[in-house]
Design an enzyme around this catalytic site. Sequence first.
Site, PDB file in Angstrom:
ATOM      1  CG  ASP A 211     -10.921   4.394 -32.642  1.00 35.52           C
ATOM      2  OD1 ASP A 211     -11.307   5.561 -32.517  1.00 35.52           O
ATOM      3  OD2 ASP A 211     -11.279   3.463 -31.899  1.00 35.52           O
ATOM      4  CD  GLU A 252       4.344  -3.040 -48.917  1.00 36.34           C
ATOM      5  OE1 GLU A 252       3.253  -3.099 -49.530  1.00 36.34           O
ATOM      6  OE2 GLU A 252       4.694  -3.861 -48.044  1.00 36.34           O
TER       7      GLU A 252
HETATM    8  O1  TEU Z   1     -11.872   7.198 -28.771  1.00 34.67           O
HETATM    9  C1  TEU Z   1     -11.031   6.592 -27.836  1.00 34.67           C
HETATM   10  C2  TEU Z   1     -11.141   7.307 -26.558  1.00 34.67           C
HETATM   11  O2  TEU Z   1     -11.624   8.407 -26.493  1.00 34.67           O
HETATM   12  C3  TEU Z   1     -10.753   6.596 -25.367  1.00 34.67           C
HETATM   13  O3  TEU Z   1      -9.763   5.686 -25.607  1.00 34.67           O
HETATM   14  C4  TEU Z   1     -10.443   7.477 -24.244  1.00 34.67           C
HETATM   15  O4  TEU Z   1      -9.138   7.317 -23.838  1.00 34.67           O
HETATM   16  C5  TEU Z   1     -11.347   7.113 -23.132  1.00 34.67           C
HETATM   17  O5  TEU Z   1     -12.655   7.367 -23.503  1.00 34.67           O
HETATM   18  C6  TEU Z   1     -10.975   7.799 -21.850  1.00 34.67           C
HETATM   19  O6  TEU Z   1     -11.599   7.176 -20.809  1.00 34.67           O
HETATM   20  C7  TEU Z   1     -12.051   6.560 -29.985  1.00 34.67           C
HETATM   21  C8  TEU Z   1     -13.026   7.337 -30.824  1.00 34.67           C
HETATM   22  O7  TEU Z   1     -12.529   8.610 -31.092  1.00 34.67           O
HETATM   23  C9  TEU Z   1     -14.349   7.352 -30.121  1.00 34.67           C
HETATM   24  O8  TEU Z   1     -15.298   8.119 -30.813  1.00 34.67           O
HETATM   25  C10 TEU Z   1     -14.823   5.937 -29.988  1.00 34.67           C
HETATM   26  O9  TEU Z   1     -16.009   5.903 -29.243  1.00 34.67           O
HETATM   27  C11 TEU Z   1     -13.780   5.055 -29.318  1.00 34.67           C
HETATM   28  O10 TEU Z   1     -12.487   5.229 -29.852  1.00 34.67           O
HETATM   29  C12 TEU Z   1     -14.120   3.599 -29.529  1.00 34.67           C
HETATM   30  O11 TEU Z   1     -13.882   3.252 -30.854  1.00 34.67           O
END
Ligand code: TEU
Length: 546
Positions: A211, A252
Amino acid sequence: MSRADHGPWWRGAVIYQVYPRSFADGNGDGIGDIAGIRSRLDHLSALGVDAIWFSPWYPSPMADAGYDVADYRDIDPVFGTLAEAEALISEAHALGIRTIVDVVPNHCSDAHPWFRAALAGGPDAPERELFWFRPGRGPNGDQPPTDWVGEFGGGTWTRTTDPDGTPGDWYLHLFTAEQPDFNWDHPRVRAEFADILRFWFDRGVDGIRIDSAGLLVKDGTLPETRPDRPHPFRDLDGVHEIYRDWRRIADEYPGDRALIGEVWMPDRQRFANYLRPDELHAAFNFDFLGCAWDASALRESIDGTLSAHALVGAPATWVLSNHDVTRHVTRYGREDTTFSFAKKREGIFSDLELGTTRARAAALLSLALPGAAYVYQGEELGLPEVEDIPPELRTDPMWPRSGHVDPGRDGCRVPLPWSGDEPPFGFSPDGATAGPWLPQPADWKGRTAEAQAGDPHSMLALYRTAIGIRRTERSLGDGPMRWLDAPADVLAFARGDEFACVVNLSGAPVPLPAHRSRLLASGPLEGDRLPPDTAVWLRTDGAPPA
Ligand code: TEU
Ligand code: CA
């Protein structure tokens, strides 16, 4: 036919994203769970996918639907138990389906024991070093340490109260205040995540989805963001060292374990840096996801993607939707078909019939391109974005954090319709004690998996047939492609010597190139002509004319 000669599975897999909260509810509380997923594995097996990625299922206060993790080594009781997750992993494997878990390394939940200890222990707690605690600016320290804007909008710092009741330091959170950012400069954070990767690899998972993979490293001098300076927390060079460590861990293990990064990065070159041979195996192609339904824009995105990936020897990925973006049936029915987080999501007219026609063509396009393809749950049912969720039922923190401007992401997370004529459409078992956690549109009876399974013209039938052909067609998945001559606004390309994909993005029917037979079309043809917004897979004779 075996795809073994295509190299490791992750280079050409079809990967299905399960959003556990909304896939299937086994125990009738209106929330999807592992029991529900296990009861519906036959759907994924019939669809023919190679792997399943599970969005987070860990213990969590659910401030961001589970992307706020309190314990990376267990399962939230709302979803089930660790033993059930292990059973699911082995049942999927028994069906020949690989599994991918979602690891969230940028931040945890404010309920994580480290963060609790950091708060409870006061300003000198050693656990504060695992996060970004800083004094505020101004004489009383009541101004945040920086004016950074968070990923969901709003500030990135929240002030704490010391155990004696006085206002204390601030901590950094790029997302909600309930998601404190880890300090990746600290060796304990690195060691902890190395152990978490091993925990899941030891349980047999085949991959890790990472993520917010580009955000982990921060500039500890905390500069303000300025257009002429390196960004203080996006895509800092130090992240690559982390992924080189992770790659060593993945390597690994026997059996081709894959690391798949969620990297939102407009610069394709910098994006490809994450995919160098000693870093991640793959990353989501958001360039393609955000691209307009337009022939020259798509061709540019495809070429740009392939050339950037070729430089590092990584396979491309093709993604149309996920749990963060407006579903593509709805996007493609709008006048502006692009996606970006900066854009307003709501109150934009969409012609869903047109969007569906294009989504069918887009499915054949993305499943024919070189590399791996992702399917977000419900796209195989042709689900549109649900745009009329009453504000009081919305759960996404984007909604309040945007000052109630952006409705957020609930509309692409509505529980799946499986069967029957009315909500919960088989999402929950008979006798459920609660309705689905988000309301399903009453008119979804034609979109249930059951209704579509019996209809050869349904979206589900198209996906099943296309993925089935892809499994036996040796030239699909990873490998080369070649553009073919085509009329204006038509994308035509060959995979190998006997397969071609043609997508008509022009406003008028076009003749098909020479072919031996038609394998599959996304919609009805007009004699030998391909109508607008329609795609076809062709069996061609030898090398098709270039
Ligand atoms: O998403 C990350 C994400 O969408 C952001 O970094 C994006 O670049 C930003 O909103 C743009 O302004 C991930 C997951 O997919 C999401 O569901 C989570 O809410 C988020 O990370 C936090 O963990
Ligand atoms: Ca449940």
